[in-house]
Design a protein around this motif. Structure first.
Motif, PDB file in Angstrom:
ATOM      1  N   VAL A  48       0.835  -1.203   0.000  1.00 22.86           N
ATOM      2  CA  VAL A  48       0.000   0.000   0.000  1.00 22.86           C
ATOM      3  C   VAL A  48       0.870   1.253   0.000  1.00 22.86           C
ATOM      4  CG1 VAL A  48      -1.767   1.292   1.282  1.00 22.86           C
ATOM      5  CG2 VAL A  48      -1.892  -1.218   1.162  1.00 22.86           C
ATOM      6  N   ILE A  49       1.885   1.289   0.891  1.00 20.77           N
ATOM      7  CA  ILE A  49       2.670   2.545   0.939  1.00 20.77           C
ATOM      8  C   ILE A  49       3.528   2.713  -0.307  1.00 20.77           C
ATOM      9  CG2 ILE A  49       2.626   2.684   3.479  1.00 20.77           C
ATOM     10  CD1 ILE A  49       5.717   2.236   3.317  1.00 20.77           C
ATOM     11  N   ILE A  96       5.200  10.696   5.019  1.00 20.16           N
ATOM     12  CA  ILE A  96       5.325   9.241   5.087  1.00 20.16           C
ATOM     13  C   ILE A  96       4.676   8.657   6.368  1.00 20.16           C
ATOM     14  CG2 ILE A  96       7.770   9.264   5.880  1.00 20.16           C
ATOM     15  CD1 ILE A  96       6.530   6.652   3.464  1.00 20.16           C
ATOM     16  N   PRO A  97       4.765   9.328   7.555  1.00 15.80           N
ATOM     17  CA  PRO A  97       4.067   8.741   8.704  1.00 15.80           C
ATOM     18  C   PRO A  97       2.548   8.733   8.512  1.00 15.80           C
ATOM     19  CG  PRO A  97       5.588  10.455   9.436  1.00 15.80           C
ATOM     20  CD  PRO A  97       5.519  10.539   7.948  1.00 15.80           C
ATOM     21  N   GLY A 125      12.592   2.761  -3.621  1.00 15.14           N
ATOM     22  CA  GLY A 125      13.344   2.408  -2.411  1.00 15.14           C
ATOM     23  C   GLY A 125      12.501   1.551  -1.479  1.00 15.14           C
ATOM     24  N   ILE A 126      11.222   1.890  -1.349  1.00 10.57           N
ATOM     25  CA  ILE A 126      10.315   1.118  -0.483  1.00 10.57           C
ATOM     26  C   ILE A 126      10.225  -0.320  -1.004  1.00 10.57           C
ATOM     27  CG2 ILE A 126       7.892   0.889   0.258  1.00 10.57           C
ATOM     28  CD1 ILE A 126       7.767   3.986   0.265  1.00 10.57           C
ATOM     29  N   ALA A 127      10.129  -0.460  -2.312  1.00 11.78           N
ATOM     30  CA  ALA A 127      10.042  -1.802  -2.905  1.00 11.78           C
ATOM     31  C   ALA A 127      11.295  -2.618  -2.558  1.00 11.78           C
ATOM     32  CB  ALA A 127       9.872  -1.697  -4.416  1.00 11.78           C
ATOM     33  N   ALA A 128      12.466  -1.984  -2.660  1.00 11.44           N
ATOM     34  CA  ALA A 128      13.717  -2.707  -2.374  1.00 11.44           C
ATOM     35  C   ALA A 128      13.818  -3.046  -0.889  1.00 11.44           C
ATOM     36  CB  ALA A 128      14.917  -1.870  -2.807  1.00 11.44           C
ATOM     37  N   LEU A 129      13.304  -2.161  -0.052  1.00 10.44           N
ATOM     38  CA  LEU A 129      13.397  -2.375   1.402  1.00 10.44           C
ATOM     39  C   LEU A 129      12.562  -3.566   1.858  1.00 10.44           C
ATOM     40  CD1 LEU A 129      14.499  -0.952   4.066  1.00 10.44           C
ATOM     41  CD2 LEU A 129      12.193  -0.030   4.302  1.00 10.44           C
ATOM     42  N   TRP A 130      11.511  -3.847   1.104  1.00 11.23           N
ATOM     43  CA  TRP A 130      10.505  -4.832   1.527  1.00 11.23           C
ATOM     44  C   TRP A 130      11.079  -6.247   1.684  1.00 11.23           C
ATOM     45  CZ3 TRP A 130       5.314  -5.483  -1.663  1.00 11.23           C
ATOM     46  CH2 TRP A 130       4.416  -6.237  -0.924  1.00 11.23           C
ATOM     47  N   GLY A 131      12.113  -6.572   0.925  1.00 10.64           N
ATOM     48  CA  GLY A 131      12.637  -7.948   0.906  1.00 10.64           C
ATOM     49  C   GLY A 131      13.136  -8.414   2.265  1.00 10.64           C
ATOM     50  N   PRO A 132      12.984  -9.725   2.562  1.00 13.66           N
ATOM     51  CA  PRO A 132      13.393 -10.238   3.878  1.00 13.66           C
ATOM     52  C   PRO A 132      14.886 -10.156   4.156  1.00 13.66           C
ATOM     53  CG  PRO A 132      12.709 -12.042   2.432  1.00 13.66           C
ATOM     54  CD  PRO A 132      12.376 -10.765   1.717  1.00 13.66           C
ATOM     55  N   ALA A 133      15.718 -10.026   3.100  1.00  9.25           N
ATOM     56  CA  ALA A 133      17.156  -9.886   3.345  1.00  9.25           C
ATOM     57  C   ALA A 133      17.489  -8.463   3.785  1.00  9.25           C
ATOM     58  CB  ALA A 133      17.945 -10.226   2.087  1.00  9.25           C
ATOM     59  N   VAL A 163       7.187  -1.251   7.416  1.00 11.63           N
ATOM     60  CA  VAL A 163       6.644   0.075   7.084  1.00 11.63           C
ATOM     61  C   VAL A 163       7.309   1.123   7.976  1.00 11.63           C
ATOM     62  CG1 VAL A 163       4.552   1.481   7.147  1.00 11.63           C
ATOM     63  CG2 VAL A 163       4.439  -0.885   6.321  1.00 11.63           C
ATOM     64  N   LEU A 164       7.466   0.755   9.239  1.00 16.04           N
ATOM     65  CA  LEU A 164       8.103   1.662  10.178  1.00 16.04           C
ATOM     66  C   LEU A 164       9.554   1.959   9.783  1.00 16.04           C
ATOM     67  CD1 LEU A 164       6.689   1.348  13.445  1.00 16.04           C
ATOM     68  CD2 LEU A 164       9.086   1.961  13.446  1.00 16.04           C
ATOM     69  N   PHE A 165      10.212   0.932   9.311  1.00 18.51           N
ATOM     70  CA  PHE A 165      11.584   1.070   8.806  1.00 18.51           C
ATOM     71  C   PHE A 165      11.563   2.078   7.637  1.00 18.51           C
ATOM     72  CE2 PHE A 165      15.459  -1.955   7.976  1.00 18.51           C
ATOM     73  CZ  PHE A 165      16.258  -0.876   7.648  1.00 18.51           C
ATOM     74  N   ALA A 166      10.567   1.945   6.771  1.00 13.92           N
ATOM     75  CA  ALA A 166      10.471   2.849   5.604  1.00 13.92           C
ATOM     76  C   ALA A 166      10.238   4.291   6.059  1.00 13.92           C
ATOM     77  CB  ALA A 166       9.352   2.393   4.675  1.00 13.92           C
ATOM     78  N   VAL A 167       9.422   4.466   7.112  1.00 12.59           N
ATOM     79  CA  VAL A 167       9.163   5.821   7.626  1.00 12.59           C
ATOM     80  C   VAL A 167      10.493   6.444   8.053  1.00 12.59           C
ATOM     81  CG1 VAL A 167       8.085   7.125   9.526  1.00 12.59           C
ATOM     82  CG2 VAL A 167       6.774   5.354   8.327  1.00 12.59           C
TER      83      VAL A 167
END
Ligand code: CMC
Length: 439
Positions: A143-144, A178-179, A265-273, A392-396
């Motif tokens: 969503v974000i 973003i918040p 950047g959000i898309a790249a952050l999402w990965g479990p690694a 999501v919090l990490f992304a914020v």
């Protein structure tokens, strides 16, 4: 190919292409701290060869003055300031200013920055409608990613990224909104009304307010929880050229809209690694179930064929304790004490896991230590934040790092479009065979 370092005032590395009489002398560049780098820009021109470094383990992709990590010593500096001092003595807004502008602000500069960010916390009312398009059970990262990308549709036509003032406004907008977008993604998933930002609250308080408050009840911030949230934001604010930051830089290098770059950047952050690890830690602890199952789980992790990783352990750069994990562990105990949680089975399990892993040869030899995500999930869970919101919090938090790195890149006169080369191992040129002639 052979190489040798020549120690003169300006060191160079001489590269000789074996079997030919071609060689080139490459300059060695020094940063303010950290390893020197060999400037290979003329390597292809001089010798006709590329360098090969999948995963960029030995490649400096840019010059940067923002964040420094010494992975062996477990050091993390934002603009030269140790993360421990910032986590203890500063707050997220001041750290954001520091990351963006390079120096700690004066009181007047801090006030102006705080006001500037606060002024942009609301989102265009039309943007609310985007949320309705998602399924209620959509992952909030999806969503974000979509909604932040959609900001580009609101601020594109009049955005000139070559104008410093407009770059600054785009950065303020991203940090401020973003918040609101993140909290609304959560509210949407549980069917509660969206809470509009409250500009009388601090950044962390306002975020907790938008996540937890409902219009029917009064809401007052809890100072310990607000401090914990602020600390989590500070610890995650930037981390030099990690996968998501490099993604933002690469997207930005094309001149793309900054809101779209941050969505990438959000898309790249999402990965479990990467950022998805905090969510994966809790999932892993839940699956292990109880401490007596830990030895079996650890033996699975050590078995290469199982493809099981100990989530929240290991880091590309830290080969010693992640300094953020140390602070996170302390904060974790503070939060649990404040909330009166005496026995948190997940924390007990995490500590037992840490104890076993740190004394096991497999982890010692590979220098695998707990990273920031090992403890953050437990704190967030105790604060009542659902697991799906952890990344999501990490992304914020990381948004300020992304925009600071994006700004630095655009302002770098040597900036060019990011365009890696490759080692091609596919078919060599061949003629097309018509369908009827293929077996
Ligand atoms: N559990 C078990 N083995 C591991 C782990 C782990 N968490 N991490 C690395 N290894 C092993 C890996 O299998 C390899 O073993 P071998 O030499 O026998 O092949 C060795 O350690 C070196 O690892 P690597 O995969 O070459 O290291 P990398 O730098 O490519 O990967 C990492 C770094 C963070 C992706 C990886 O450690 C990992 O997947 N960790 C778990 C996920 C995680 O917690 N990520 C959050 C990172 S911190 C937040 C952030 O900055 O995004």
């Amino acid at each position: 190919m052979s190489s040798s370092a020549t120690g003169a005032a300006k060191p160079t590395v001489t590269v000789t292409l074996d079997g030919s009489n071609r060689n080139t002398s490459l300059p060695v560049l020094s940063g303010s701290i950290g390893p020197d780098v060999v400037d290979i820009r003329k390597l292809y021109g001089d010798l006709g060869v590329f360098t090969f470094d999948p995963g960029y383990g030995a490649t400096a992709s840019c010059e940067s003055k923002i964040t420094y990590i010494d992975g062996d010593a477990g050091v993390l500096l934002y603009r030269g300031y140790p993360i421990e001092q910032l986590a203890e003595q500063s707050d997220f807004i001041e750290v954001s200013y520091l990351l963006m502008y390079g120096e700690l602000p004066s009181p007047a500069q801090l006030e102006a920055f705080r006001k500037g960010v606060t002024y942009h916390t609301m989102v265009h009312e039309q943007l609310r409608r985007f949320f309705d398009g998602f399924r209620r059970d959509a992952h909030p990262m999806a969503v974000i990613c979509g909604v932040v990308g959609a900001l580009a549709a609101f601020y594109h036509d009049n955005l000139d990224i070559n104008d410093p003032h407009q770059r600054e406004i785009a950065a303020y907008r991203l940090i401020a909104k973003i918040p609101t977008i993140a909290a609304w993604a959560y509210k949407y998933s549980i069917g509660q009304p969206f809470m509009y930002p409250r500009n009388d609250l601090s950044y962390a308080e306002n975020f907790l307010y938008m996540l937890n408050a409902v219009p029917a009840e009064p809401w007052t911030p809890n100072p310990i929880l607000s401090r914990a949230m602020d600390r989590i934001l500070v610890l995650h604010a930037d981390h030099e050229q990690n996968a998501s930051t490099s993604t933002v830089r690469l997207a930005g290098s094309t001149g793309a809209n900054p809101f779209a770059c941050v969505a990438a950047g959000i898309a790249a952050l999402w990965g479990p690694a990467h950022g998805g690890a905090n969510e994966a830690v809790l999932k892993m602890l839940g699956e292990i179930g109880s401490p007596e199952n830990i030895p079996h789980f650890i033996s699975e992790v050590k078995d290469k064929n199982s493809h099981t990783k100990l989530m929240g352990f290991g880091h590309r750069v830290y080969k010693n304790f992640d300094p953020r994990a140390k602070i996170m562990k302390e904060t974790c105990h503070e939060v649990l004490a404040e909330l009166g949680i005496k026995d948190e089975p997940l924390l007990d399990m995490a500590m037992e896991m840490e104890r076993i892993a740190l004394s096991d040869d497999y982890f010692i030899q590979r220098k695998l230590y707990p990273n920031v995500d090992f403890y953050s999930g437990i704190i967030l869970k105790a604060m009542g934040i659902p697991t799906s919101m952890f990344t999501v919090l990490f992304a914020v938090a990381r948004t300020v790092g992304w925009v600071s790195q994006w700004k630095e890149m655009i302002e770098d006169p040597s900036q060019r479009i990011g365009r890696p080369r490759q080692l091609y191992t596919g078919a060599t040129q061949r003629d097309y065979v018509s369908l009827g002639r293929r077996a």
